[in-house]
Design a protein around this motif. Structure first.
Motif, PDB file in Angstrom:
ATOM      1  N   LYS A  21       0.825  -1.207   0.000  1.00 31.71           N
ATOM      2  CA  LYS A  21       0.000   0.000   0.000  1.00 31.71           C
ATOM      3  C   LYS A  21       0.863   1.262   0.000  1.00 31.71           C
ATOM      4  CE  LYS A  21      -3.799   2.157   2.573  1.00 31.71           C
ATOM      5  NZ  LYS A  21      -3.227   3.435   2.938  1.00 31.71           N
ATOM      6  N   GLU A  24       2.426   1.679  -3.458  1.00 31.66           N
ATOM      7  CA  GLU A  24       1.427   2.131  -4.431  1.00 31.66           C
ATOM      8  C   GLU A  24       1.081   3.603  -4.249  1.00 31.66           C
ATOM      9  OE1 GLU A  24      -1.790  -0.645  -4.049  1.00 31.66           O
ATOM     10  OE2 GLU A  24      -0.739  -2.167  -5.240  1.00 31.66           O
ATOM     11  N   THR A  29       1.185   6.794 -10.747  1.00 32.55           N
ATOM     12  CA  THR A  29      -0.240   6.623 -11.042  1.00 32.55           C
ATOM     13  C   THR A  29      -1.117   6.659  -9.791  1.00 32.55           C
ATOM     14  OG1 THR A  29       0.099   4.241 -10.973  1.00 32.55           O
ATOM     15  CG2 THR A  29       0.179   5.274 -13.148  1.00 32.55           C
ATOM     16  N   LEU A  32      -4.621   8.342  -9.827  1.00 29.47           N
ATOM     17  CA  LEU A  32      -5.678   7.842 -10.718  1.00 29.47           C
ATOM     18  C   LEU A  32      -6.666   6.978  -9.954  1.00 29.47           C
ATOM     19  CD1 LEU A  32      -3.449   6.811 -13.746  1.00 29.47           C
ATOM     20  CD2 LEU A  32      -4.834   8.874 -13.515  1.00 29.47           C
ATOM     21  N   PRO A  33      -7.933   6.956 -10.392  1.00 24.57           N
ATOM     22  CA  PRO A  33      -8.931   6.116  -9.716  1.00 24.57           C
ATOM     23  C   PRO A  33      -8.561   4.630  -9.759  1.00 24.57           C
ATOM     24  CG  PRO A  33      -9.953   7.446 -11.446  1.00 24.57           C
ATOM     25  CD  PRO A  33      -8.492   7.713 -11.490  1.00 24.57           C
ATOM     26  N   LYS A  34      -7.968   4.203 -10.859  1.00 19.83           N
ATOM     27  CA  LYS A  34      -7.516   2.811 -11.005  1.00 19.83           C
ATOM     28  C   LYS A  34      -6.089   2.878 -11.534  1.00 19.83           C
ATOM     29  CE  LYS A  34      -8.856  -1.633 -12.920  1.00 19.83           C
ATOM     30  NZ  LYS A  34      -7.759  -2.050 -13.750  1.00 19.83           N
ATOM     31  N   SER A  35      -5.123   2.635 -10.676  1.00 19.75           N
ATOM     32  CA  SER A  35      -3.726   2.849 -11.058  1.00 19.75           C
ATOM     33  C   SER A  35      -3.121   1.700 -11.856  1.00 19.75           C
ATOM     34  CB  SER A  35      -2.878   3.100  -9.810  1.00 19.75           C
ATOM     35  OG  SER A  35      -2.878   1.975  -8.981  1.00 19.75           O
ATOM     36  N   GLU A  36      -3.837   0.599 -11.988  1.00 22.89           N
ATOM     37  CA  GLU A  36      -3.329  -0.552 -12.743  1.00 22.89           C
ATOM     38  C   GLU A  36      -4.044  -0.652 -14.082  1.00 22.89           C
ATOM     39  OE1 GLU A  36      -4.105  -3.756 -10.087  1.00 22.89           O
ATOM     40  OE2 GLU A  36      -2.599  -3.110  -8.656  1.00 22.89           O
ATOM     41  N   PRO A  37      -3.338  -0.422 -15.192  1.00 18.99           N
ATOM     42  CA  PRO A  37      -4.005  -0.484 -16.502  1.00 18.99           C
ATOM     43  C   PRO A  37      -4.398  -1.916 -16.859  1.00 18.99           C
ATOM     44  CG  PRO A  37      -1.648  -0.177 -16.787  1.00 18.99           C
ATOM     45  CD  PRO A  37      -1.926  -0.093 -15.314  1.00 18.99           C
ATOM     46  N   ASP A  38      -5.541  -2.053 -17.495  1.00 18.57           N
ATOM     47  CA  ASP A  38      -5.971  -3.368 -17.972  1.00 18.57           C
ATOM     48  C   ASP A  38      -5.198  -3.763 -19.223  1.00 18.57           C
ATOM     49  OD1 ASP A  38      -8.007  -3.903 -16.061  1.00 18.57           O
ATOM     50  OD2 ASP A  38      -9.294  -2.466 -17.084  1.00 18.57           O
ATOM     51  N   GLN A  56       2.779  -1.406 -11.844  1.00 20.25           N
ATOM     52  CA  GLN A  56       1.368  -1.282 -12.200  1.00 20.25           C
ATOM     53  C   GLN A  56       0.930  -2.285 -13.267  1.00 20.25           C
ATOM     54  OE1 GLN A  56       3.675   1.142 -12.006  1.00 20.25           O
ATOM     55  NE2 GLN A  56       2.769   3.133 -11.622  1.00 20.25           N
ATOM     56  N   SER A  60      -1.487  -6.614 -16.171  1.00 23.50           N
ATOM     57  CA  SER A  60      -2.033  -5.998 -17.383  1.00 23.50           C
ATOM     58  C   SER A  60      -1.870  -6.939 -18.568  1.00 23.50           C
ATOM     59  CB  SER A  60      -1.300  -4.694 -17.699  1.00 23.50           C
ATOM     60  OG  SER A  60      -1.456  -3.762 -16.675  1.00 23.50           O
TER      61      SER A  60
END
Length: 93
Positions: A21, A24, A29, A32-38, A56, A60
């Motif tokens: 935590k 992160e 990132t 950002l609301p979601k720091s891990e890109p899909d 991150q 992905s």
């Protein structure tokens, strides 16, 4: 990591308190609301991340495209999205 090290040195953070935590919260990132890109799209045909967002992008999906960034078109983006939609995501399993 340097910011975390400075916080430990300055007594603002205990080294035993460093966990996922904390790391992160110090990433580029973090805001950002979601720091891990899909999905990560890598252009130019290179099949490597070159150190880009290593933490991150652990889960992905990667899409390598044989087109250079200046020539990247909407159809290339749609092709990457279509490829992503066909994948079965396992998140490390």
């Amino acid at each position: 990591m340097k910011v975390i090290a400075e916080e430990v040195k300055d007594g603002k953070l205990e080294s035993d308190d460093i966990d996922e935590k904390i790391v992160e919260e110090h990433l580029y990132t973090a805001h950002l609301p979601k720091s891990e890109p899909d999905l990560v799209i890598r252009t130019s045909g290179e099949e490597r991340l070159s150190g880009f967002l290593l933490w991150q992008t652990a889960y992905s999906e990667l899409c390598f495209m044989d087109v250079y960034w200046p020539d990247f078109r909407q159809i290339d983006l749609l092709r990457a999205i279509r490829t992503f939609q066909k994948r079965e995501r396992r998140f490390g399993a």
